[in-house]
Scaffold this active site. Structure first.
Site, short mmCIF file in Angstrom:
data_model
loop_
_atom_site.label_atom_id
_atom_site.label_comp_id
_atom_site.label_asym_id
_atom_site.label_seq_id
_atom_site.Cartn_x
_atom_site.Cartn_y
_atom_site.Cartn_z
N HIS A 124 -16.63 -41.81 17.32
CA HIS A 124 -15.29 -42.32 16.98
C HIS A 124 -14.43 -42.45 18.24
O HIS A 124 -13.84 -43.51 18.49
CB HIS A 124 -14.64 -41.35 15.98
N GLU A 125 -14.40 -41.40 19.03
CA GLU A 125 -13.52 -41.42 20.21
C GLU A 125 -14.01 -42.44 21.24
O GLU A 125 -13.20 -43.17 21.83
CB GLU A 125 -13.42 -40.03 20.83
N HIS A 135 -12.96 -45.91 20.43
CA HIS A 135 -11.58 -46.28 20.80
C HIS A 135 -11.58 -46.94 22.20
O HIS A 135 -10.79 -47.85 22.46
CB HIS A 135 -10.67 -45.06 20.81
N GLU A 138 -8.31 -47.69 13.86
CA GLU A 138 -8.86 -46.42 13.39
C GLU A 138 -10.14 -46.62 12.58
O GLU A 138 -11.12 -45.90 12.72
CB GLU A 138 -7.82 -45.69 12.52
N HIS A 141 -4.00 -43.61 10.05
CA HIS A 141 -5.14 -42.90 9.45
C HIS A 141 -5.10 -42.93 7.93
O HIS A 141 -6.11 -42.70 7.29
CB HIS A 141 -5.18 -41.45 9.93
#
Lengths: 357, 95
Positions: free
Chosen positions: A179-180, A183, A203, A276
């Site tokens: 996920h990170e 980004h 997101e 989110h």
């Protein structure tokens, strides 16, 4: 000499962006017409001259194209293998922290999982790190005290240890690392603005690529419920004791086992809510699409989303509807009309596109 | 508008989890370091303006202040700009 210039087009584009020729074309042309040279050699010289001119044309085309879209053409030439750099914040907030020379324990886990994310992007999607040029990856662990969060700060990944009650160490969930890092990919591609619907898409894209990375890592099919949970690996004892098994569930965003439940339908979202909250709608659309395709999400579904995220049509302030329409086009490009129908159907189910007739 | 608030509400949003947390407090419920941090925060940041642009998975704090004269104001504070002493106030509201 003949062999050296008789390169294929792809080879020339990849390895010879600025094609230089040892023998000037004028010389080749002159001797290809020289009656003192035998016919076979003159023919070879003529062939070489023609090939040289063809490559010269390719070079010019490459130059023009690289001016129009420099990032993409730089990426074509990228060969740098991303290195990893690990740092220990020692529970302080200064970044990146102290360098870690030999990773053990959590640092080794982070190193190994990050390497797998890089491998996932490389082998499944043909991407070389977050910028597609082999950007070195920096991870800082033990950020602040009892920090119940992880984030991408624009240049690196940062992981807290959690409070030990609700959350445990953030690097323990492979999808969180995916996920990170995603980004960073979004930052280098569409740069979706981090507010409103574009922020929710930003997101969602991180959740989508993070969970599909986790599915790929575990070889889970789309039918495996665990594969659609976000943050299942960071739930600490207190959270688990209260029945929470994840942060978010992409198939059932509003389920009671989600620590952070989300609306499931477009008509239910509050446009001013946190990004989110609203990411559950595009999350669910992706999960429904992948499940409609069947098999494994990394074979076709994720390539569809990746095409939309990287084909330069996605605007930084895109709405859900714009993104959905682009994914349907990508689905058609990759999987044909049947895949496009399934993609449209998924977005119809969550209320972003009108249901197909 | 006074620099001394009568009461305040702090809300935290964002973060990887996107979980909301918040608390309502009277001024006299704050410790001296928390009071000092709050006063500095109110002097440093303009109402209704973000202290920094939103960033992926960072926390954002909204500090609603009611002054002694009844006036209201809201500060939107990025995680890095929020004093640690005040960040901790919202944690008890988490599950």
């Amino acid at each position: 000499m003949y062999q050296s210039v008789h390169a294929t087009e792809s080879h020339a584009m990849r390895f010879c962006p600025v094609c230089c020729f040892i023998v000037p074309p004028g010389v080749l042309r002159k001797y290809s017409r020289d009656p003192n040279i035998d016919a076979a050699t003159r023919q070879k010289l003529q062939d070489t001259y023609v090939e040289t001119e063809r490559l010269r044309g390719l070079r010019e085309a490459h130059r023009v194209a690289s001016l129009r879209d420099p990032q993409r053409f730089q990426a074509e030439l990228a060969a740098h293998v991303p290195a990893q750099h690990l740092f220990d914040c020692k529970h302080r907030k200064g970044l990146p922290g102290k360098p870690v020379a030999t990773p053990t324990n959590g640092f080794k886990t982070t190193f190994d999982t990050t390497a797998k994310v890089v491998e996932f992007y490389k082998t499944v999607l043909g991407r070389n790190s977050v910028d597609n040029k082999g950007f070195d990856l920096v991870s800082s662990l033990h950020y602040a005290k009892n920090y119940d969060n992880a984030f991408w700060d624009g240049q690196q990944m940062v992981y807290g240890d959690g409070d030990g009650k609700l959350f445990t160490e953030m690097y323990l969930s492979p999808d969180v690392i995916g996920h990170e890092l995603t980004h960073g990919v979004t930052q280098n591609e569409s740069a979706l603005r981090y507010e409103g619907e574009s922020g929710a898409l930003n997101e969602s894209i991180s959740d989508v690529f993070g969970t599909v990375f986790n599915q790929w890592l575990n070889q889970w099919p789309v039918t495996e419920a665990k594969g659609w949970l976000v943050g299942a690996g960071i739930m600490a004892a207190s959270a688990q004791g209260k029945g929470f098994t994840c942060l978010r569930d992409m198939v059932h965003p509003s389920a009671a086992h989600c620590l952070s439940p989300q609306p499931e339908l477009y008509g239910q979202i509050d446009p001013t809510a946190d990004v989110h909250d609203n990411s559950g709608v595009p999350n669910r659309a992706f999960a429904l699409f992948a499940r409609a395709l069947g098999g494994q999400a990394w074979t076709e579904a994720i390539k569809t989303w990746y095409d939309t995220c990287t084909n330069r049509h996605l605007r930084a302030d895109a709405t859900f509807k714009e993104f959905a329409t682009l994914t349907v086009a990508s689905a058609h490009k990759i999987g044909g009309a049947a895949a496009a129908d399934k993609c449209h159907g998924a977005w119809g189910t969550v209320g972003v596109l009108k249901a197909s007739a | 508008m006074s620099d001394v608030p009568h009461s305040l509400r702090i809300e935290r949003g964002g973060g990887l989890g996107g979980m909301k947390a918040g608390c309502d407090l009277a001024l006299d419920a704050l410790t001296p370091p928390q009071r000092k941090a709050l006063t500095a925060l109110l002097q440093r940041h303009a109402p209704d303006a973000r202290s920094a642009p939103p960033a992926p998975d960072r926390f954002t704090y909204r500090v609603h202040v009611v002054d002694a004269d009844g006036a209201n104001r809201t500060l939107v504070i990025a995680e890095d700009d929020m004093p640690t002493a005040l960040q901790a106030l919202v944690k008890p509201s988490l599950p």
